[in-house]
Motif scaffolding. Structure first.
Motif, short mmCIF file in Angstrom:
data_model
loop_
_atom_site.label_atom_id
_atom_site.label_comp_id
_atom_site.label_asym_id
_atom_site.label_seq_id
_atom_site.Cartn_x
_atom_site.Cartn_y
_atom_site.Cartn_z
N ASP A 93 -22.13 -3.20 -33.79
CA ASP A 93 -21.90 -4.56 -33.28
C ASP A 93 -20.85 -4.59 -32.17
O ASP A 93 -20.04 -3.66 -32.03
N ASP A 94 -20.84 -5.72 -31.49
CA ASP A 94 -19.74 -6.18 -30.62
C ASP A 94 -19.66 -5.51 -29.24
O ASP A 94 -18.79 -5.85 -28.45
N GLY A 95 -20.53 -4.55 -28.95
CA GLY A 95 -20.51 -3.94 -27.62
C GLY A 95 -21.18 -4.86 -26.63
O GLY A 95 -21.43 -6.03 -26.95
N SER A 109 -29.05 -9.09 -30.83
CA SER A 109 -27.95 -9.90 -30.30
C SER A 109 -27.02 -10.34 -31.42
O SER A 109 -27.36 -10.30 -32.60
N HIS A 110 -25.82 -10.80 -30.99
CA HIS A 110 -24.73 -11.08 -31.94
C HIS A 110 -23.94 -12.29 -31.42
O HIS A 110 -22.73 -12.28 -31.45
N THR A 111 -24.66 -13.29 -30.92
CA THR A 111 -24.14 -14.53 -30.30
C THR A 111 -23.59 -14.30 -28.90
O THR A 111 -23.45 -13.17 -28.45
N SER A 145 -20.42 -15.60 -27.81
CA SER A 145 -18.97 -15.33 -27.74
C SER A 145 -18.36 -14.93 -29.07
O SER A 145 -17.16 -15.02 -29.25
N HIS A 146 -19.21 -14.48 -30.00
CA HIS A 146 -18.74 -14.06 -31.32
C HIS A 146 -18.11 -15.21 -32.10
O HIS A 146 -17.20 -15.02 -32.91
N ALA A 147 -18.61 -16.41 -31.88
CA ALA A 147 -18.10 -17.56 -32.62
C ALA A 147 -18.58 -17.51 -34.07
O ALA A 147 -19.66 -17.00 -34.35
ZN LIG Z 1 -19.06 -8.76 -34.65
#
Ligand SMILES: [Zn+2]
Length: 343
Positions: free
Chosen positions: A126-128, A176-178, A180-182
């Motif tokens: 995640d998060d990249g 995908s992971h949103t 802006s990571h909200a």
């Molecule tokens: Zn994350």
């Protein structure tokens, strides 16, 4: 093309048949049902069938000559790109997910779909995308000739699209992971805001990749918003929780701790979807060792792919391009955008 050609032939043959010429001259006419020829042009098509059959034979012939050529080469190179590491972890199994209705994966939240066999694991990141760490993760995966699922943050995808394209080019699955990571379950999160986070995130990934992402999604902090889950049912997006968390994002996480956390947990539960972060240096540094430990422990990697891609929503693609002043190429033909209404 072949179908169109076949149809064209069908029409020609039918027309000839109606004229009564072909019917009586063809040596195969007696095999054709005479009463339906004019009414059903698609039925009696010996000539067309013959041509189509010839077409099939040609295809088969060229295929078999290609196969013969391939069999002269080593089988491994014909099937897939060779892996330079003979002791690689590799990919034991590739599964294709039909995301219709928005299925959920990962026993921490979704217990219905138990598709992994004992000792099978799925690697997820995640998060990249992020400079340094994501390329290091890609290198570790490539060194072991193995594949993973990535859940990038939309904003990060717009910062580093070239890195996300490397992820896709290496054959990994990209969801995908949103945007802006909200936290989609946050107190101030409205349904509209949650939808915007989701759709803008997918649009950003699509923009970075230059192609539709996989309809795979992971909620930030695994905060599952019930309305969004329902929405994914209509968008046919699969949701990913996990079976075991590496806790690589925690303060003080070191590569050793990440390896030990994952191995201890996977040895206990025996299989599962592993949650890591290609954004985190601890995971980037831990991965070469972790993959070796998984191999030594007899674990097998399963790659998850989607049966179809996600079509992003045009209004979000456009809003994203406007907000970010991103270069964009309109997919609409000029005539659908600009029309002369008076001259
Ligand atoms: Zn994350």
């Amino acid at each position: 093309m072949r179908n169109a050609f076949g149809l064209m032939l069908a029409s020609i043959v039918a027309a000839v048949a109606i004229a009564g010429v072909w019917y009586w001259t063809s040596p195969r006419a007696d095999a054709a049902p005479s009463q339906t020829m004019a009414a059903k042009p698609a039925t009696p098509l010996p000539a067309a069938q013959k041509l189509a059959a010839k077409d099939d034979v040609e295809t088969t012939a060229s295929l078999s000559s290609r196969l013969a050529a391939m069999s002269a080469a080593p089988a491994a190179t014909a099937a897939k790109p060779a892996c330079a590491n003979p002791d690689a972890l590799g990919v034991a199994r590739v599964v294709e997910v039909d995301t219709t209705g928005g299925p959920g994966f990962g026993f921490e939240h979704f217990k219905q779909l138990d598709f992994l066999e004992p000792k099978e694991v799925v690697l997820t990141f995640d998060d990249g995308p992020w400079p340094g760490n994501t390329p290091a993760v890609l290198k570790a995966l490539a060194d072991e000739c193995t594949k993973a699922v990535f859940f990038p943050i939309g904003k990060h995808a717009t910062y580093h699209p070239e890195i996300l394209r490397q992820v896709l080019a290496a054959g990994h699955t990209v969801g995908s992971h949103t945007w802006s990571h909200a936290n989609l379950n946050g107190k101030k999160m409205t349904d509209q805001m949650a939808k915007d986070e989701v759709e803008k995130g997918f649009s950003a990934v699509k923009w970075a990749l230059g192609t539709n992402p996989s309809p795979f999604f992971r909620f930030p902090q695994l905060e599952h918003n019930p309305q969004v889950m329902e929405y994914f049912g209509t968008r046919n997006v699969a949701m990913f929780s996990c079976d075991l968390d590496s806790f690589d994002f925690r303060k003080g996480a070191t590569p050793d701790k990440v390896v030990n956390t994952v191995m201890t947990r996977v040895d206990k539960i025996g299989k599962g979807i592993i949650l890591m972060h290609d954004f985190q240096k601890s995971t980037a540094d831990a991965l070469p060792v972790l993959l070796r430990r998984l191999k030594a422990g007899g674990y097998k990697i399963v790659q998850m792919k989607a049966k179809s891609t996600l079509s992003t929503l045009p209004e979000y693609d456009e809003a994203l391009a406007k907000d970010m002043k991103l270069p964009t190429v309109s997919s609409r033909p000029v005539s659908s955008v600009v029309q002369t209404v008076a001259q």
